[in-house]
Design an enzyme around this catalytic site. Structure first.
Site, short mmCIF file in Angstrom:
data_model
loop_
_atom_site.label_atom_id
_atom_site.label_comp_id
_atom_site.label_asym_id
_atom_site.label_seq_id
_atom_site.Cartn_x
_atom_site.Cartn_y
_atom_site.Cartn_z
N MET A 229 0.82 -1.21 0.00
CA MET A 229 0.00 0.00 0.00
C MET A 229 0.85 1.26 0.00
O MET A 229 0.54 2.24 -0.69
CB MET A 229 -0.92 -0.01 1.23
CG MET A 229 -2.05 1.00 1.16
SD MET A 229 -3.22 0.62 -0.17
CE MET A 229 -3.90 -0.92 0.42
N CYS A 230 1.97 1.25 0.74
CA CYS A 230 2.82 2.45 0.81
C CYS A 230 3.45 2.74 -0.56
O CYS A 230 3.66 3.91 -0.91
CB CYS A 230 3.91 2.27 1.87
SG CYS A 230 4.96 0.83 1.62
N THR A 231 3.73 1.69 -1.32
CA THR A 231 4.35 1.88 -2.63
C THR A 231 3.38 2.52 -3.61
O THR A 231 3.70 3.49 -4.28
CB THR A 231 4.83 0.53 -3.20
OG1 THR A 231 5.82 -0.01 -2.32
CG2 THR A 231 5.44 0.72 -4.58
N HIS A 234 2.60 6.27 -2.35
CA HIS A 234 3.63 7.32 -2.21
C HIS A 234 4.79 7.20 -3.19
O HIS A 234 5.30 8.23 -3.66
CB HIS A 234 4.18 7.31 -0.77
CG HIS A 234 3.12 7.44 0.27
ND1 HIS A 234 2.36 8.58 0.44
CD2 HIS A 234 2.68 6.55 1.21
CE1 HIS A 234 1.50 8.40 1.43
NE2 HIS A 234 1.68 7.18 1.91
#
Length: 461
Positions: A229-231, A234
């Site tokens: 999810m962070c990839t 962001h």
């Protein structure tokens, strides 16, 4: 040299075409089939009785349903009709795309945009004398039990696990039992299923109620690949990250089609996601977002290989022939094929699960704490390896009245029942031993679960 090769290939095709355009019953047409059906052999089924009547059954009476007219479906239709099966129905909800033409050989350039089922059936009917392939340009869910009852064997060439599970559930729902709970084997409609993923493939036989069904072995399917999810939020680096971002965040935020969920088979949905993903990709200097890539990410499509399709379709067609004629013992019951590095294949028996939610005829018991939220129960239904539901809707009976606890598939009911997600099972009026009726897109019939509440138990089956 290439011109010579092209000429040889053209001559070979012309010979085939001229052969199949001869009269329907030309001499020797079924010699290769008759040699198998009119004499016994070391691999024959113990109950097999050689007879010329078997060929008559295949030609005139046996009805097959082929689900899917894509890479596997084209191969299956060709194999089955050239083996003597004339009465075939084919279902497919897709239209022909340019990318299909490299392996789905029943289609041509001017067929792009047309229904796969219609074009495939027309091609086979024109090419194979006597074939009567009937197309159905629709979803398998558009037909009820009366439609599926008319077939002797169902053959699947699908790219969707959800669709496989749905037709598996439909065939199980057609089973009939006597008062003592004994299965009436005349109600069994065998399913031959094939699947490919690049250079890997499998073929299997499912005898509903007798052998392992799709749900019995659901944990054999590999988990879907999910991006961190962070990839995607962001630091996207690949075009797939941009598509996934729009799928996870953009669709819910923008609601381009109201409350409608994403439909990977709806071109308008894919176009919108593709356009939004292109905008995000431009912000991060990423190239490569296309319509085809977008659809591949949304539908979790793995690139197909023509040779793998041919091998798996040949295996499935052989099993259909054995099931319909009893000339050989059918495979028992799961074949795995891999030609990524050499050629490797083996067969094993997938075992029937006594606790299968689909074919065991027994409600499944699930254990939760009274303080557990309804959200936790739904997450369990979706994440458990033997359930893997997509968007379960749950109803039950409280104080003699039917009560919908949550249902996502209908927007108005989803809004009304959304507050229940954060409520505990006890606050919802549920008690230990209560029946929960769960509906999901993976099955045509609702499933019954028995809820057991205990402070010492966590969510488990």
């Amino acid at each position: 040299m290439l011109q010579g090769l092209d000429y040889c290939l053209k001559m070979e095709v012309d010979n085939v075409v001229s052969t199949v355009r001869e009269p329907l019953n030309w001499s020797g047409r079924w010699n290769h089939i008759q040699k198998v059906l009119e004499r016994s052999g070391p691999f024959a089924h113990p109950d097999f009785e050689p007879s010329p009547d078997i060929l008559g059954f295949l030609l005139n009476n046996c009805k097959l349903l082929v689900i899917g007219a894509g890479g596997l479906g084209c191969e299956l239709l060709k194999n089955l009709t050239l083996t003597g099966f004339r009465h075939i129905d084919v279902i497919d909800m897709d239209t022909i795309d340019l990318s299909n033409l490299n392996r789905q050989f029943l289609f041509r350039q001017n067929d792009i945009g047309k229904a796969k089922a219609t074009v495939a059936s027309d091609f086979i009917n024109n090419r194979v004398k006597g074939a009567e392939v009937v197309p159905h340009f629709c979803k398998i869910q558009d037909y009820d039990a009366s439609f599926y009852k008319q077939f002797h064997i169902v053959v699947c060439g699908l790219d969707s696990i959800v669709a496989r599970r749905w037709i598996n559930g439909m065939l199980i729902s057609l089973l009939e039992y006597d008062e003592d709970g004994n299965l009436d084997q005349t109600s069994v409609i065998p399913m031959v299923d094939g699947g490919t993923e690049g250079f890997k493939g499998n073929a299997r036989i499912i005898l509903p109620g007798l052998s392992a069904c799709m749900e019995c072995t659901l944990d054999l399917y590999p988990p879907q690949v999910n991006f961190p999810m962070c990839t995607i939020a962001h630091t996207p680096r690949q075009p797939e990250h941009c598509v996934e971002y729009v799928k996870v965040f953009g669709w819910e935020k923008e609601k381009p089609f109201g409350d409608a969920p994403i439909d990977g088979d709806n071109p308008e949905h894919i176009k919108w996601i593709c356009g939004s993903a292109c905008e995000r990709a431009e912000q991060f200097g990423i190239q490569g977002v296309t319509y085809r890539l977008t659809q591949g990410v949304i539908k979790r499509i793995i690139p197909a290989v023509a040779s793998t399709n041919a091998v798996i379709a040949a295996a499935c067609s052989t099993e259909v022939f054995k099931l319909a004629s009893s000339c050989g013992a059918p495979m028992n019951n799961y074949m795995v094929f891999n030609d990524a590095d050499g050629v490797y294949t083996y067969t094993f028996e997938a075992e029937k699960s006594e606790t299968c939610v689909a074919c065991s005829q027994k409600p499944k018991t699930i254990h939760f704490k009274p303080t557990s939220q309804l959200r936790e129960l739904i997450e369990f239904l979706c994440q458990d390896s033997m359930l893997q539901m997509k968007s379960p809707g749950i109803t039950t009976t409280v104080n003699g009245n039917s009560k919908t606890l949550f249902m996502k598939s209908i927007p108005s009911i989803e809004r009304a029942t959304r507050p229940n997600l954060s409520k505990s099972l006890a606050d919802l009026g549920l008690s230990s031993g209560q029946e929960l009726i769960v509906a999901d897109v993976t099955t045509p019939n609702s499933l019954i679960f028995i809820l057991k509440l205990s402070d010492q138990c966590s969510a488990e089956t």
